[in-house]
Motif scaffolding. Structure first.
Motif, PDB file in Angstrom:
ATOM      1  N   TYR A  78     -20.874  31.895  44.340  1.00 28.55           N
ATOM      2  CA  TYR A  78     -19.974  32.971  44.730  1.00 28.55           C
ATOM      3  C   TYR A  78     -20.478  34.316  44.201  1.00 28.55           C
ATOM      4  O   TYR A  78     -20.526  35.301  44.920  1.00 28.55           O
ATOM      5  N   ARG A  79     -20.877  34.335  42.946  1.00 28.71           N
ATOM      6  CA  ARG A  79     -21.364  35.561  42.326  1.00 28.71           C
ATOM      7  C   ARG A  79     -22.622  36.074  43.023  1.00 28.71           C
ATOM      8  O   ARG A  79     -22.758  37.266  43.302  1.00 28.71           O
ATOM      9  N   THR A  80     -23.531  35.179  43.336  1.00 22.47           N
ATOM     10  CA  THR A  80     -24.749  35.547  44.042  1.00 22.47           C
ATOM     11  C   THR A  80     -24.426  36.107  45.421  1.00 22.47           C
ATOM     12  O   THR A  80     -24.975  37.129  45.835  1.00 22.47           O
ATOM     13  N   CYS A 119     -22.865  43.162  48.266  1.00 17.05           N
ATOM     14  CA  CYS A 119     -22.810  44.502  47.699  1.00 17.05           C
ATOM     15  C   CYS A 119     -24.119  45.249  47.961  1.00 17.05           C
ATOM     16  O   CYS A 119     -24.108  46.406  48.362  1.00 17.05           O
ATOM     17  N   CYS A 171     -21.647  37.537  46.416  1.00 14.23           N
ATOM     18  CA  CYS A 171     -21.029  38.860  46.266  1.00 14.23           C
ATOM     19  C   CYS A 171     -22.075  39.921  45.954  1.00 14.23           C
ATOM     20  O   CYS A 171     -22.008  41.039  46.474  1.00 14.23           O
ATOM     21  N   ALA A 172     -23.052  39.593  45.124  1.00 12.29           N
ATOM     22  CA  ALA A 172     -24.109  40.544  44.787  1.00 12.29           C
ATOM     23  C   ALA A 172     -24.929  40.900  46.023  1.00 12.29           C
ATOM     24  O   ALA A 172     -25.278  42.065  46.239  1.00 12.29           O
ATOM     25  N   TYR A 198     -19.017  28.969  40.971  1.00 11.66           N
ATOM     26  CA  TYR A 198     -18.951  30.371  40.546  1.00 11.66           C
ATOM     27  C   TYR A 198     -20.284  31.084  40.732  1.00 11.66           C
ATOM     28  O   TYR A 198     -20.333  32.222  41.193  1.00 11.66           O
ATOM     29  N   GLU A 199     -21.388  30.456  40.374  1.00 12.65           N
ATOM     30  CA  GLU A 199     -22.692  31.106  40.489  1.00 12.65           C
ATOM     31  C   GLU A 199     -23.039  31.397  41.944  1.00 12.65           C
ATOM     32  O   GLU A 199     -23.584  32.461  42.257  1.00 12.65           O
TER      33      GLU A 199
END
Length: 66
Positions: A50-52, A58, A54-55, A47-48
């Motif tokens: 993936y989140r990184t 963006c 995506c950030a 998850y981390e």
């Protein structure tokens, strides 16, 4: 894409999900992209990671628009 519910996405899971829309010649590109996101090199995207990712996407997208 997390087919086994372990809160991580492996290359195998991505390949299974995308097998109907990814051409065989695009498989190497998919592997390269997943390796880039898998910063701890454990063969899966947690998850981390993936989140990184995506950030970063963006931020790149938003800066390209301005």
């Amino acid at each position: 894409m997390d087919l086994d519910g372990d809160a991580r996405v492996t290359l195998q899971e991505v390949q299974t999900v995308l097998s109907q829309c990814v051409k065989p010649d695009e498989a190497a590109e998919l592997e390269r992209m997943l390796a880039e996101v898998d910063v701890n090199h454990d063969g899966a995207i947690d998850y981390e990671e993936y989140r990184t990712y995506c950030a970063v996407l963006c931020a790149v997208h938003c800066s390209a628009r301005h």
